[in-house]
Structure formats: C-alpha cells, structure tokens
Design a protein around this motif. Structure first.
Motif, short mmCIF file in Angstrom:
data_model
loop_
_atom_site.label_atom_id
_atom_site.label_comp_id
_atom_site.label_asym_id
_atom_site.label_seq_id
_atom_site.Cartn_x
_atom_site.Cartn_y
_atom_site.Cartn_z
N ALA A 1 0.82 -1.22 0.00
CA ALA A 1 0.00 0.00 0.00
C ALA A 1 0.85 1.26 0.00
O ALA A 1 0.32 2.35 -0.18
N GLY A 2 2.14 1.11 0.24
CA GLY A 2 3.03 2.26 0.22
C GLY A 2 3.09 3.03 1.53
O GLY A 2 3.48 4.21 1.53
N VAL A 3 2.70 2.39 2.64
CA VAL A 3 2.85 3.04 3.95
C VAL A 3 4.34 3.39 4.11
O VAL A 3 5.20 2.51 4.00
N GLY A 4 4.63 4.66 4.35
CA GLY A 4 6.00 5.15 4.21
C GLY A 4 7.03 4.57 5.14
O GLY A 4 8.16 4.29 4.74
N THR A 5 6.64 4.38 6.40
CA THR A 5 7.57 3.85 7.40
C THR A 5 6.89 2.69 8.12
O THR A 5 5.81 2.86 8.69
N ILE A 6 7.53 1.53 8.08
CA ILE A 6 6.96 0.35 8.73
C ILE A 6 8.02 -0.25 9.65
O ILE A 6 9.05 -0.75 9.19
N GLY A 7 7.80 -0.15 10.95
CA GLY A 7 8.67 -0.81 11.92
C GLY A 7 8.20 -2.23 12.12
O GLY A 7 7.00 -2.52 12.03
N ILE A 8 9.15 -3.14 12.36
CA ILE A 8 8.76 -4.53 12.61
C ILE A 8 9.65 -5.09 13.72
O ILE A 8 10.87 -5.03 13.62
N ALA A 9 9.01 -5.55 14.78
CA ALA A 9 9.75 -6.01 15.97
C ALA A 9 9.54 -7.50 16.19
O ALA A 9 8.40 -7.98 16.23
N ASP A 10 10.65 -8.22 16.32
CA ASP A 10 10.59 -9.66 16.57
C ASP A 10 12.03 -10.12 16.84
O ASP A 10 12.95 -9.66 16.18
N ASN A 11 12.21 -10.99 17.80
CA ASN A 11 13.59 -11.44 18.07
C ASN A 11 13.84 -12.88 17.64
O ASN A 11 14.89 -13.44 17.94
N ASP A 12 12.87 -13.45 16.93
CA ASP A 12 12.93 -14.86 16.57
C ASP A 12 13.63 -15.09 15.23
O ASP A 12 13.82 -14.15 14.46
N THR A 13 13.99 -16.34 14.96
CA THR A 13 14.50 -16.70 13.65
C THR A 13 13.49 -17.60 12.93
O THR A 13 12.64 -18.23 13.58
N VAL A 14 13.61 -17.66 11.62
CA VAL A 14 12.63 -18.43 10.82
C VAL A 14 12.88 -19.93 11.01
O VAL A 14 14.00 -20.41 10.86
N ASP A 15 11.79 -20.64 11.35
CA ASP A 15 11.84 -22.07 11.61
C ASP A 15 10.92 -22.78 10.59
O ASP A 15 9.94 -22.18 10.13
N LEU A 16 11.25 -24.02 10.27
CA LEU A 16 10.46 -24.74 9.26
C LEU A 16 8.98 -24.81 9.63
O LEU A 16 8.11 -24.71 8.77
N SER A 17 8.69 -24.94 10.93
CA SER A 17 7.28 -25.05 11.36
C SER A 17 6.53 -23.72 11.22
O SER A 17 5.31 -23.67 11.40
N ASN A 18 7.23 -22.63 10.92
CA ASN A 18 6.58 -21.33 10.72
C ASN A 18 5.94 -21.21 9.34
O ASN A 18 5.00 -20.43 9.15
N LEU A 19 6.50 -21.94 8.37
CA LEU A 19 6.20 -21.63 6.96
C LEU A 19 4.78 -22.02 6.53
O LEU A 19 4.32 -21.61 5.47
N GLN A 20 4.08 -22.79 7.37
CA GLN A 20 2.69 -23.17 7.08
C GLN A 20 1.77 -21.94 7.09
O GLN A 20 0.68 -21.96 6.55
N ARG A 21 2.23 -20.83 7.71
CA ARG A 21 1.36 -19.64 7.79
C ARG A 21 2.11 -18.32 7.70
O ARG A 21 1.51 -17.28 7.44
N GLN A 22 3.42 -18.31 7.94
CA GLN A 22 4.16 -17.04 7.99
C GLN A 22 4.71 -16.72 6.60
O GLN A 22 5.88 -16.90 6.29
N ILE A 23 3.80 -16.21 5.76
CA ILE A 23 4.04 -16.18 4.31
C ILE A 23 5.04 -15.12 3.85
O ILE A 23 5.36 -15.06 2.67
N ILE A 24 5.55 -14.32 4.76
CA ILE A 24 6.57 -13.34 4.36
C ILE A 24 7.95 -14.00 4.29
O ILE A 24 8.88 -13.47 3.70
#
Ligand SMILES: [Zn+2]
Length: 268
Positions: free
Chosen positions: A52-75
């Motif tokens: 949508a072009g939102v100018g500034t997007i902060g994203i907070a998370d301290n985790d790493t990508v795990d195989l069990s995430n990919l069933q729903r974490q589509i980014i």
C-alpha cells in the motif's frame, strides 16, 4: 508531494478510489506503522502495508525463521530458514516496494523497551501481531499510556478475533480482559494448532484497520470485538463498552507502570 510516473502507476488502483485519491495515497506514504511480531499475523499485515506504500513500517521480533513457521508465515520462505525474522521480512517487503522504509527491531518486547520502540519513529498506529498474553497486555498498557491507537489480533485453531483501540474513542483490551489467564490455562498455538490461512485473514484485517486509520476513514473496530470462525464462516461483531473501572484506561487506573507477565511463549 508530487508523484512520479512510477508512483502514479504503482498506486493507480488506490488513487482511483474516491475515498483515497492522491491525498489519501499521500497520507499512506506519510504514515508510520509499527508491527509487533513477524509471524502468522505480522506476515500478511507487513506485506499489505508495504504494498500500500505506507512510508515507514517498523517490525519487531527477536525470533529466527523455523520450518514449522512456513505453514502460515508467508513473508518468509524456505531460503530464509535460520534467518532473523525481521531481516527476512524486511527483504521481502523491500523486494516488493523499495520506497518503503522498513525499520527492523530484533528485540523481544518487554516493559523496558516497548515505549522506546514505539517512540523511536513516533509511530501513528501499532499492530499487535503477537502470540501470547503477556505481550498482548504489555502492548495494550503501553499504547494506553502513550495514547497510541493499536489493533489487537488473536488466533487459535479455527477462531480469530480483532479489536481496535483508539485513545478516547472506545475500550482498551483490558476493558474486556482485566488480566492475563494463568500460565498454562489457555493452550498455545503450538499445543492447540492453528489453521494457517486464518492468520492471513486476521492479519489482513489488522492491516485494513491501520490503513483506514491513516486515511481518517470511519468504521474502525473501536468499541467492537470482531470474531471469525473459519469452520462456520461466521463473522460476528459484538459491542464492547468502555469499562470505567478498567485498571489501565479507567478514571482511577491502578496500573500506571508496565508489567512483564510470565508465560511460556509459543511460536505463532
Ligand atoms: Zn481499558
């Protein structure tokens, strides 16, 4: 702000909407949204806000990508396994829209850092895309104290819910739920499971709330709890009143400092 030809084309389907127009698109491009959690809810929210072009997007998370995430974490993709989620999310968002400033916070939010993260870019709107009660209460309390609007989203199994808090315009999350359930009383997604696409539905609705707020459109879920059952396809809106005795937003609030509740965290 004058749009380049590329921007006119990229955002043409927005600009043609009478509720948006050039001015609305400019509001989105000037907007600053913080997404807390780069998991199931945060993935679709981050993708749509970047698109949508939102100018500034902060994203907070301290985790790493795990195989069990990919069933729903589509980014995230299989190539991102082991990568910090904020790095993977930033790469995907910028590959789609290089104009968006993505600000990664590779931190687990707690009572010590949440206010400084929200204040870092003076975010306009916050998305609670976390998966556990301590974080949800912490985000609520910090947003009430800092007078920041936010979207609450929650999912488990086939059931999702949504509520938007805008200071002075409706109830907060604690007006509904005074305190977190005892640790272990409510199963986590790891224990109970969650339909992957449900995260997409609720996270996308959270992004919709952020976009509508930035545009100044009416019809936000302030004072309404929206619940969605993916099995029956029922969307229900229940009116939620302000609780005058709410411990954080009420007239005689008893909670005036942030609390770190203890609870096992699942990996939404
Ligand atoms: Zn309240």
């Amino acid at each position: 702000m004058i749009f380049s030809n590329e921007q006119m084309e990229r955002y043409s389907r927005h600009i043609i909407l009478k509720e948006l127009g050039v001015k609305g698109q400019q509001k989105l491009m000037a907007g600053k949204v913080l997404i807390i959690g780069a998991g199931g809810l945060g993935s679709p929210a981050a993708l749509y806000l970047a698109a949508a072009g939102v100018g500034t997007i902060g994203i907070a998370d301290n985790d790493t990508v795990d195989l069990s995430n990919l069933q729903r974490q589509i980014i995230h993709t299989s190539a991102d396994l082991g990568k910090p989620k904020v790095v993977s999310a930033q790469e995907t968002m910028n590959a789609m829209n290089g104009e968006v400033a993505v600000i990664p916070y590779r931190e687990k939010i707690d009572s010590a850092n949440i206010k400084s993260i929200i204040n870092d870019k003076n975010y306009d709107f916050i998305l609670d895309c976390t998966d556990n009660f301590p974080a949800k209460f912490l985000i609520n309390d910090a947003c009430v104290m800092l007078k920041k609007p936010f979207s609450h989203g929650g999912i488990i199994r086939f059931q999702g819910q949504l509520l938007t808090y805008v200071p002075g315009r409706g109830p907060c999350y604690r007006c509904l739920f005074q305190s977190p359930p005892p640790a272990g009383a409510v199963p986590s997604c790891r224990e109970a499971g969650v339909l992957g696409v449900l995260a997409g539905v609720i996270g996308t609705l959270q992004a919709t709330e952020a976009i509508k707020y930035l545009l100044g459109l009416e019809g936000l879920l302030t004072g309404w709890l929206l619940s969605y059952n993916a099995l029956t396809m029922d969307f229900r809106k229940v009116k939620v009143p302000v609780n005058p005795r709410c411990p954080v937003c009420g007239g005689e609030a008893s909670i005036t400092t942030l609390v770190d509740y203890e609870q096992a965290v699942c990996n939404l």
